[in-house]
Scaffold this motif. Structure first.
Motif, PDB file in Angstrom:
ATOM      1  N   HIS A 171      -0.126 110.799  32.990  1.00 54.67           N
ATOM      2  CA  HIS A 171      -0.877 112.045  32.771  1.00 54.67           C
ATOM      3  C   HIS A 171      -2.247 111.755  32.186  1.00 54.67           C
ATOM      4  O   HIS A 171      -3.260 112.346  32.607  1.00 54.67           O
ATOM      5  CB  HIS A 171      -0.084 112.969  31.842  1.00 54.67           C
ATOM      6  CG  HIS A 171      -0.805 114.233  31.486  1.00 54.67           C
ATOM      7  ND1 HIS A 171      -1.635 114.316  30.374  1.00 54.67           N
ATOM      8  CD2 HIS A 171      -0.856 115.452  32.095  1.00 54.67           C
ATOM      9  CE1 HIS A 171      -2.151 115.532  30.314  1.00 54.67           C
ATOM     10  NE2 HIS A 171      -1.699 116.237  31.344  1.00 54.67           N
ATOM     11  N   HIS A 175      -5.906 112.376  34.077  1.00 56.47           N
ATOM     12  CA  HIS A 175      -6.898 113.217  33.393  1.00 56.47           C
ATOM     13  C   HIS A 175      -8.223 112.467  33.255  1.00 56.47           C
ATOM     14  O   HIS A 175      -9.304 113.056  33.441  1.00 56.47           O
ATOM     15  CB  HIS A 175      -6.359 113.618  32.021  1.00 56.47           C
ATOM     16  CG  HIS A 175      -7.239 114.542  31.250  1.00 56.47           C
ATOM     17  ND1 HIS A 175      -7.453 115.853  31.616  1.00 56.47           N
ATOM     18  CD2 HIS A 175      -7.988 114.334  30.126  1.00 56.47           C
ATOM     19  CE1 HIS A 175      -8.282 116.418  30.753  1.00 56.47           C
ATOM     20  NE2 HIS A 175      -8.628 115.513  29.847  1.00 56.47           N
ATOM     21  N   ASP A 200       6.827 106.988  32.589  1.00 56.47           N
ATOM     22  CA  ASP A 200       5.597 107.712  32.900  1.00 56.47           C
ATOM     23  C   ASP A 200       4.446 106.775  33.259  1.00 56.47           C
ATOM     24  O   ASP A 200       3.275 107.102  33.072  1.00 56.47           O
ATOM     25  CB  ASP A 200       5.194 108.624  31.742  1.00 56.47           C
ATOM     26  CG  ASP A 200       5.042 107.877  30.418  1.00 56.47           C
ATOM     27  OD1 ASP A 200       5.449 106.700  30.341  1.00 56.47           O
ATOM     28  OD2 ASP A 200       4.514 108.481  29.459  1.00 56.47           O
TER      29      ASP A 200
END
Length: 367
Positions: A171, A175, A200
């Motif tokens: 993530h 971003h 992740d």
């Protein structure tokens, strides 16, 4: 001779001490090298057998396109062959990128400390280096974004980072990439990709297919255990590969390395075993560090950076004299830490014994 000033100011890359040199220097019979993040399990037995039964003609140049390896990689990754560049290790691809995009008047952004060859090549090419300090061992992505301007041509991301072993969650990376200008190349160096177990962690193929300004670098030198054959590769948009390829040396990937890497790709069971054994080894290190109250960074690589709260060179020398070659953090930006490759269970227990002897000696000296 009219040398570049920046070349005269540089020191060559300093590899870890060799086993032979340490044996001769200290008169030791057994040396354990845990300095260069090599695979303690070696390489796949399938590779060894294939090399034995398929001699490579040494008088013939290797395939300059690395066609068979390129085809195997493309099939495994689910990409087009034209999205790949093959190098003499991923180090060469770092050099190709630097040669192509760095020059006086532009700048390049990177974390600090991180893999030294990003700045090393930037210095040679005369580019301005903008280093952003790590925060708790992690990339400061916001800080890196603030350093990017209209003169920035390359941003370097090392995940897992060398020497801390930390990684950037998917993530956060996405971003970050969404905010980087599209005319700036972002290099994601994932030399330790095969060791990663984080849920992740990012998917490079998806990222390079979404962002046309990203190249991901991988290598066969770490988990695949082919460091001596020097094969690495980059995954990117076809336009990036076309632009970089003219800067690649002809016949840069040797024939034996290409052959071995193609065979190694077929044995993913070996890679899974290496990943599992590495994870068990890291857990041993975590318990040891917690027992002795030694700060460390949880690692997604096959190494761990341990803070001994003492001069790193002294820790290094103490271990060296007892037959263990590790990497002093003094040259890596961590003056009280050493970076230790995760070895076999026996090797790990051995380094624990030496570490305990050092810690007990220092404890007694303070009394």
């Amino acid at each position: 001779m009219r040398w570049k000033d920046q070349v005269l100011s540089l020191k060559p890359y300093q590899p870890g001490k060799s086993i032979k040199s340490v044996k001769e220097e200290f008169g030791l019979e057994k040396i354990v090298k845990l300095a260069s993040n090599e695979n303690p399990l070696g390489c796949s037995k399938q590779v060894i057998e294939a090399i034995k039964t398929n001699p490579i003609p040494l008088e013939i140049y290797p395939d300059g396109y690395a066609g068979e390896l390129r085809s195997s990689l493309a099939e495994k990754l689910g990409i087009r062959e034209t999205q790949l560049i093959i190098g003499n290790g991923s180090d060469e691809i770092i050099e190709i990128i630097s040669r192509s995009l760095l020059y006086p008047g532009v700048n390049t952004v990177m974390a600090a400390p991180t893999f030294s060859q990003y700045s090393h090549n930037a210095i040679i090419e005369g580019a301005e280096i903008r280093e952003v300090p790590l925060v708790d061992g992690n990339h400061d992505l916001d800080g890196m974004l603030q350093c990017i301007d209209n003169k920035t041509t390359v941003v370097w991301i090392c995940s897992p980072n060398n020497p801390t072993g930390t990684y950037i969650p998917n993530h956060d990376l996405i971003h970050f990439l969404e905010k980087v200008p599209s005319d700036v190349l972002v290099v994601i160096d994932e030399a330790y990709f095969e060791y990663v177990v984080a849920d992740d962690f990012h998917d490079s193929v998806s990222i390079v297919n979404r962002f046309s300004n990203v190249i991901a670098l991988r290598t066969f030198s770490k988990a695949y255990g082919l460091a001596g054959l020097r094969i690495g590769y980059g995954i990117a948009d076809e336009a990036i590969i076309r632009a970089l390829d003219p800067a690649r040396e002809p016949f840069n990937a040797n024939a034996l390395g290409q052959f071995a890497a193609k065979i190694a790709l077929q044995d993913q069971e070996f890679i899974a075993t290496c990943r599992e054994e590495n994870r068990r080894g890291l857990e041993m290190f975590y318990r040891f560090c917690e027992k002795w109250d030694l700060p460390y960074y949880p690692s997604q690589g096959n190494f761990i950076l341990v803070n001994f709260r003492q001069d790193a060179n002294q820790v290094f020398q103490f271990m060296l004299e007892r037959g263990f070659i590790v990497r002093s953090g003094a040259a890596l930006g961590f003056p009280e830490s050493v970076r230790i490759t995760v070895g076999t269970k026996e090797q790990i227990e051995g380094i624990f014994n030496v570490s305990e002897a050092f810690l007990e000696k220092e404890s007694q000296a303070r009394v």
